[in-house]
Design a protein around this motif. Structure first.
Motif, short mmCIF file in Angstrom:
data_model
loop_
_atom_site.label_atom_id
_atom_site.label_comp_id
_atom_site.label_asym_id
_atom_site.label_seq_id
_atom_site.Cartn_x
_atom_site.Cartn_y
_atom_site.Cartn_z
N UNK A 20 36.69 14.19 -49.85
CA UNK A 20 35.34 14.22 -49.30
C UNK A 20 34.65 15.57 -49.43
N UNK A 21 35.29 16.52 -50.13
CA UNK A 21 34.68 17.83 -50.28
C UNK A 21 34.69 18.26 -51.74
N UNK A 22 33.70 19.04 -52.06
CA UNK A 22 33.59 19.59 -53.41
C UNK A 22 34.71 20.60 -53.64
N UNK A 23 35.40 20.48 -54.76
CA UNK A 23 36.56 21.33 -55.03
C UNK A 23 36.16 22.80 -55.16
N UNK A 24 35.02 23.06 -55.77
CA UNK A 24 34.63 24.44 -56.04
C UNK A 24 34.12 25.15 -54.79
N UNK A 25 33.22 24.52 -54.05
CA UNK A 25 32.55 25.20 -52.92
C UNK A 25 33.12 24.80 -51.56
N UNK A 52 27.99 29.77 -57.60
CA UNK A 52 27.90 28.55 -56.80
C UNK A 52 28.64 28.70 -55.47
N UNK A 53 29.79 29.36 -55.50
CA UNK A 53 30.53 29.57 -54.25
C UNK A 53 29.74 30.47 -53.30
N UNK A 54 29.13 31.51 -53.85
CA UNK A 54 28.31 32.41 -53.02
C UNK A 54 27.06 31.69 -52.53
N UNK A 55 26.52 30.83 -53.37
CA UNK A 55 25.37 30.02 -52.98
C UNK A 55 25.72 29.16 -51.76
N UNK A 56 26.87 28.52 -51.79
CA UNK A 56 27.30 27.69 -50.67
C UNK A 56 27.45 28.52 -49.40
N UNK A 57 28.03 29.70 -49.54
CA UNK A 57 28.21 30.57 -48.38
C UNK A 57 26.87 30.97 -47.77
N UNK A 100 24.04 21.08 -38.48
CA UNK A 100 23.46 20.67 -39.76
C UNK A 100 24.56 20.53 -40.82
N UNK A 101 24.23 19.95 -41.96
CA UNK A 101 25.21 19.73 -43.01
C UNK A 101 24.66 20.22 -44.34
N UNK A 102 25.47 21.00 -45.05
CA UNK A 102 25.15 21.45 -46.40
C UNK A 102 26.11 20.74 -47.35
N UNK A 103 25.59 20.14 -48.41
CA UNK A 103 26.43 19.44 -49.37
C UNK A 103 26.12 19.85 -50.80
N UNK A 104 27.07 19.58 -51.68
CA UNK A 104 26.83 19.80 -53.12
C UNK A 104 26.84 18.45 -53.81
N UNK A 105 25.72 18.15 -54.47
CA UNK A 105 25.59 16.88 -55.16
C UNK A 105 26.23 16.90 -56.54
N UNK A 106 26.45 18.09 -57.05
CA UNK A 106 26.99 18.24 -58.40
C UNK A 106 26.19 19.27 -59.18
N UNK A 107 26.80 19.91 -60.16
CA UNK A 107 26.09 20.91 -60.95
C UNK A 107 25.52 22.00 -60.07
N UNK A 108 24.23 22.27 -60.22
CA UNK A 108 23.58 23.31 -59.41
C UNK A 108 22.66 22.69 -58.36
N UNK A 109 22.92 21.46 -57.97
CA UNK A 109 22.10 20.78 -56.98
C UNK A 109 22.82 20.72 -55.63
N UNK A 141 18.78 33.15 -51.09
CA UNK A 141 19.15 32.96 -52.49
C UNK A 141 18.53 34.02 -53.38
N UNK A 142 17.37 34.52 -53.00
CA UNK A 142 16.68 35.52 -53.83
C UNK A 142 17.39 36.87 -53.82
N UNK A 143 18.21 37.13 -52.80
CA UNK A 143 18.95 38.39 -52.77
C UNK A 143 19.90 38.44 -53.97
N UNK A 144 20.04 39.61 -54.62
CA UNK A 144 20.86 39.71 -55.83
C UNK A 144 22.30 39.27 -55.61
N UNK A 145 22.89 38.65 -56.64
CA UNK A 145 24.30 38.28 -56.65
C UNK A 145 25.06 39.35 -57.43
N UNK A 146 25.97 40.07 -56.79
CA UNK A 146 26.79 41.06 -57.47
C UNK A 146 28.15 40.43 -57.75
N UNK A 147 28.35 39.98 -58.97
CA UNK A 147 29.55 39.23 -59.31
C UNK A 147 30.13 39.76 -60.61
N UNK A 148 31.41 40.10 -60.56
CA UNK A 148 32.16 40.55 -61.75
C UNK A 148 31.42 41.65 -62.49
#
Length: 422
Positions: free
Chosen positions: A270-275, A327-332, A342-351, A376-383
């Motif tokens: 019942x949960x998205x594997x990535x996020x 995507x993981x940071x987006x979920x966070x 409230x509930x946050x879900x991932x429908x797939x891809x970037x949705x 979301x507009x705040x910069x993502x510092x990744x790798x």
């Protein structure tokens, strides 16, 4: 010199105890076996009322059985519990009859403690196994186990502590003595059980409080501790209790492990594997429940449908590993923008989708949407990469823009694409 009478000598050789009680319930004769069974010498018992030695919970029905016997009805297989001189509880099976001419009750006592222990243990193992199949979750399973153990060994306080090897802490899925998560290095009896891998029995004689903890062992090592504490003072823990609890702990560990595995499989389904957010199936289920509640209570709810702009560019330019981290940071970040209800879900891809329950006016939905855009507009510092991403958000509010899930999803999706076109 005359030899002692044969009958008393023979009775003293019996493994079963022979007792004679007068009409008032006082012992007038005790054979030698009583000391082995009850811990008291005949001299310590003669003249005292038999009910003094009976386990408190069994006294009422023991007196009722004695009254029946004195009415002329022999009782060949009556079972009750006595308190041994050292504090142990012993199970006794009595065969008793009444002599009206002598006004005496004659009884033969057989110690069946070990037989009852084996019987109770076998029954407990079966019930623990059954609870592992029927309990909804680990907490419910531990509640069942608490009741089962309390029938074997008094457990006024009952605690299950599970190890979290990642951060060396203890989690308490069940405890009747609430306590905070503890570091494994802390100097506590539970930590001692985990470090030693051995059962620990602590008798506080001055306080009449006993603590007993046993490791929960699996094929991979110690998964936690089962601990019980007796505060009543009526029943002290013994080495036999420690061995008994240690014996059933393997079955308990297996039951908890099974329930954890079931919970993990259910979570993955019942949960998205990535996020680790609710997937489409779980989100829809929660949406339907919230919709029914909103309809019943006359509340509003809102659906936000989110789509990341140019996310394909991130994957193509920096690789899918960076895209997954985005995507993981987006979920966070989304979770930080909403309430626990409230509930946050991932429908797939970037949705992504957000369900807002008990919405207090249309302005509240706008505030949350603005909060998400800013997050979301705040910069993502990744790798080593600094990425800036924006999001398109479509909104649908119940009941103004739809009365069922399909209508609200269509409205939110259409609104989101309208935002993208703008």
């Amino acid at each position: 010199m005359d030899s002692p009478p044969l009958l008393p000598k023979v009775m003293d050789l019996l493994l079963d105890a022979v007792c004679v009680v007068d009409v008032e319930g006082r012992f007038v004769f005790i054979s030698a076996a009583c000391e082995r069974i009850f811990g008291y010498t005949p001299e310590e018992m003669i003249g005292r009322n038999m009910i003094e030695f009976v386990f408190p919970d069994d006294r009422e029905r023991t007196l009722a059985a004695a009254a029946t016997i004195m009415d002329g009805m022999p009782h060949p297989h009556f079972e009750n519990r006595y308190v041994h001189k050292d504090g142990r509880v012993v199970d006794i099976m009595w065969s008793a009859s009444w002599s009206e001419s002598d006004r005496l009750r004659l009884a033969v006592a057989r110690d069946i403690t070990e037989l009852k222990r084996v019987e109770h243990t076998r029954n407990a193992l079966y019930r623990i196994s059954e609870a592992a199949h029927t309990s909804e979750n680990v907490h419910a399973l531990c509640q069942h186990i608490h009741r089962i153990i309390d029938e074997l060994v008094p457990a006024d306080n009952f605690t299950v502590a599970l190890c979290d090897e990642t951060d060396e802490t203890l989690a308490f899925p069940y405890s009747t003595d609430p306590q905070a998560t503890q570091l494994l290095e802390t100097d506590t009896p539970i930590a001692e059980v985990i470090r030693s891998g051995q059962a620990v029995l602590i008798n506080h004689d001055a306080l009449a409080v006993d603590w007993l903890g046993v490791p929960l062992l699996t094929e991979r090592g110690i998964m936690g501790v089962l601990a019980i504490q007796s505060d009543s003072g009526k029943r002290r823990y013994t080495e036999e209790d420690k061995q008994l609890l240690y014996f059933v702990s393997t079955q308990i560990a297996s039951a908890i492990q099974r329930k954890q595995a079931e919970a993990e499989l259910m979570h993955r389904a019942h949960h998205d594997v990535l996020t680790d957010l609710p997937n489409r199936a779980l989100f829809n289920d929660r949406f339907d429940v919230a919709l029914a509640r909103a309809h019943r209570d006359g509340e509003q709810l809102a659906l936000l449908y989110l789509d990341l702009k140019d996310f394909k560019y991130v994957n193509d330019s920096f690789g899918h590993e960076v895209g997954d981290q985005v995507l993981r940071e987006m979920a966070h970040r989304l979770l930080q923008c909403v309430r626990e209800s409230d509930t946050v879900g991932r429908m797939g891809g970037d949705e992504f989708t957000v369900l807002l329950t008990n919405v207090l006016g249309p302005e509240y939905t706008g505030i949350i949407a603005d909060r998400i855009r800013a997050a979301i507009a705040a910069p993502f510092d990744i790798a080593g990469q600094r990425l800036t991403i924006s999001v398109s958000i479509g909104v649908a509010v119940y009941p103004d823009q739809g009365e069922d899930r399909e209508q609200l999803f269509r409205q939110a999706d259409a609104d989101m694409y309208a935002v993208k076109r703008q």
